[in-house]
Design a protein around this motif. Sequence first.
Motif, short mmCIF file in Angstrom:
data_model
loop_
_atom_site.label_atom_id
_atom_site.label_comp_id
_atom_site.label_asym_id
_atom_site.label_seq_id
_atom_site.Cartn_x
_atom_site.Cartn_y
_atom_site.Cartn_z
N ASP A 80 0.83 -1.21 0.00
CA ASP A 80 0.00 0.00 0.00
C ASP A 80 0.87 1.26 0.00
O ASP A 80 0.55 2.25 -0.66
CB ASP A 80 -0.93 0.01 1.22
CG ASP A 80 -1.99 -1.07 1.13
OD1 ASP A 80 -2.32 -1.48 0.00
OD2 ASP A 80 -2.49 -1.51 2.18
N LEU A 83 2.52 1.74 -3.59
CA LEU A 83 1.56 1.41 -4.64
C LEU A 83 2.04 1.85 -6.01
O LEU A 83 2.00 1.09 -6.98
CB LEU A 83 0.21 2.06 -4.31
CG LEU A 83 -0.92 1.79 -5.31
CD1 LEU A 83 -1.22 0.30 -5.39
CD2 LEU A 83 -2.17 2.57 -4.91
N ARG A 84 2.50 3.09 -6.10
CA ARG A 84 2.94 3.60 -7.41
C ARG A 84 4.16 2.83 -7.92
O ARG A 84 4.23 2.50 -9.11
CB ARG A 84 3.24 5.10 -7.30
CG ARG A 84 3.58 5.74 -8.64
CD ARG A 84 3.45 7.25 -8.56
NE ARG A 84 4.10 7.92 -9.66
CZ ARG A 84 3.59 8.01 -10.89
NH1 ARG A 84 2.44 7.46 -11.16
NH2 ARG A 84 4.24 8.65 -11.84
N ALA A 115 -6.62 -1.74 -11.83
CA ALA A 115 -7.24 -1.02 -10.71
C ALA A 115 -6.19 -0.32 -9.87
O ALA A 115 -6.38 0.82 -9.42
CB ALA A 115 -8.06 -1.98 -9.86
N ARG A 116 -5.06 -0.98 -9.65
CA ARG A 116 -3.96 -0.36 -8.89
C ARG A 116 -3.39 0.83 -9.65
O ARG A 116 -3.06 1.85 -9.05
CB ARG A 116 -2.86 -1.38 -8.61
CG ARG A 116 -3.27 -2.54 -7.72
CD ARG A 116 -2.05 -3.41 -7.39
NE ARG A 116 -2.43 -4.63 -6.68
CZ ARG A 116 -2.72 -5.78 -7.27
NH1 ARG A 116 -2.64 -5.89 -8.58
NH2 ARG A 116 -3.06 -6.84 -6.56
N GLU A 118 -4.96 2.77 -11.72
CA GLU A 118 -5.90 3.89 -11.63
C GLU A 118 -5.83 4.56 -10.26
O GLU A 118 -5.93 5.78 -10.16
CB GLU A 118 -7.31 3.37 -11.92
CG GLU A 118 -7.49 2.99 -13.38
CD GLU A 118 -8.80 2.27 -13.67
OE1 GLU A 118 -9.16 2.15 -14.85
OE2 GLU A 118 -9.45 1.81 -12.70
N GLN A 119 -5.62 3.76 -9.24
CA GLN A 119 -5.50 4.32 -7.89
C GLN A 119 -4.17 5.06 -7.73
O GLN A 119 -4.13 6.18 -7.20
CB GLN A 119 -5.60 3.20 -6.85
CG GLN A 119 -5.52 3.69 -5.41
CD GLN A 119 -5.59 2.54 -4.40
OE1 GLN A 119 -5.83 1.38 -4.77
NE2 GLN A 119 -5.36 2.84 -3.14
N ALA A 120 -3.10 4.45 -8.19
CA ALA A 120 -1.77 5.03 -8.01
C ALA A 120 -1.58 6.30 -8.84
O ALA A 120 -0.81 7.18 -8.47
CB ALA A 120 -0.70 4.01 -8.39
N SER A 122 -3.90 8.58 -9.60
CA SER A 122 -5.02 9.51 -9.42
C SER A 122 -4.60 10.96 -9.67
O SER A 122 -5.42 11.80 -10.04
CB SER A 122 -5.60 9.38 -8.01
OG SER A 122 -4.61 9.65 -7.03
N THR A 158 -13.12 6.66 -17.26
CA THR A 158 -12.43 6.95 -15.99
C THR A 158 -12.04 8.42 -15.91
O THR A 158 -12.24 9.08 -14.88
CB THR A 158 -11.18 6.07 -15.85
OG1 THR A 158 -11.58 4.68 -15.87
CG2 THR A 158 -10.46 6.36 -14.55
N ARG A 162 -13.48 11.73 -13.53
CA ARG A 162 -12.59 12.61 -12.76
C ARG A 162 -12.69 14.05 -13.24
O ARG A 162 -11.87 14.89 -12.88
CB ARG A 162 -11.14 12.14 -12.89
CG ARG A 162 -10.86 10.76 -12.33
CD ARG A 162 -9.39 10.40 -12.53
NE ARG A 162 -9.07 9.08 -11.99
CZ ARG A 162 -7.86 8.53 -12.01
NH1 ARG A 162 -6.85 9.20 -12.54
NH2 ARG A 162 -7.66 7.33 -11.50
#
Length: 205
Positions: A80, A83-84, A115-116, A118-120, A122, A158, A162
């Motif tokens: 976590d 992540l990036r 999914a990771r 897209e989260q990393a 942001s 996506t 945003r």
Amino acid sequence: SPNAVASIAALADLYLTASANDDARALLTDALAKGFGRSNPADLARLKLQLSTVEIRAGQAAKARRLLNEAKAVWVSEPDKYLRETVISADVESTILWEEGKPGQAITLLQDNMARAEQANSAYDRDLVWYYHKLATFLAEQKRGGEAASVIGHGLETLAARNQAQTDPALLLRRFQAEIVSQNGDDTRAEQMLRTTILDRQKLF
């Protein structure tokens, strides 16, 4: 200096962006030889991750794999927190797999990490766009044009969610969308999409 590794990493990124692979290799190899990053496992891993990118660009898959595995050993301890870095590692590893003649594994790895990504990313829309582009390109190369188009469509949705639908990254992704449409055999529609994208880019800039 406590900022030395960050400065080295930033300069290496600039070299890589400019496709100055030899300069990036010289910088990173020298930094590692002089012991930069040894006092902090994460800093050392980041330098090795960058060097793995250099080596895969140079067609040195074995060297890239070794450096990548050494870097990944740090990320797995706190996924976590890193992540990036984990997403970048998956990106590099997908290229290694592709070069090793394992396209299916390369595609699956990118899909599993979407999914990771897209989260990393942001706050890094342009990096996310290139992630979508890479996955779509791999799919298109494997004659999976429908899936490639779906990836680009998902990416545009996506960005729209945003509030980034009329930004430079979104326009870049729309250009990639036209490329996929062309590869799927519809040049007329691709041309129309590109013309619309050009008009929107002129409005934006």
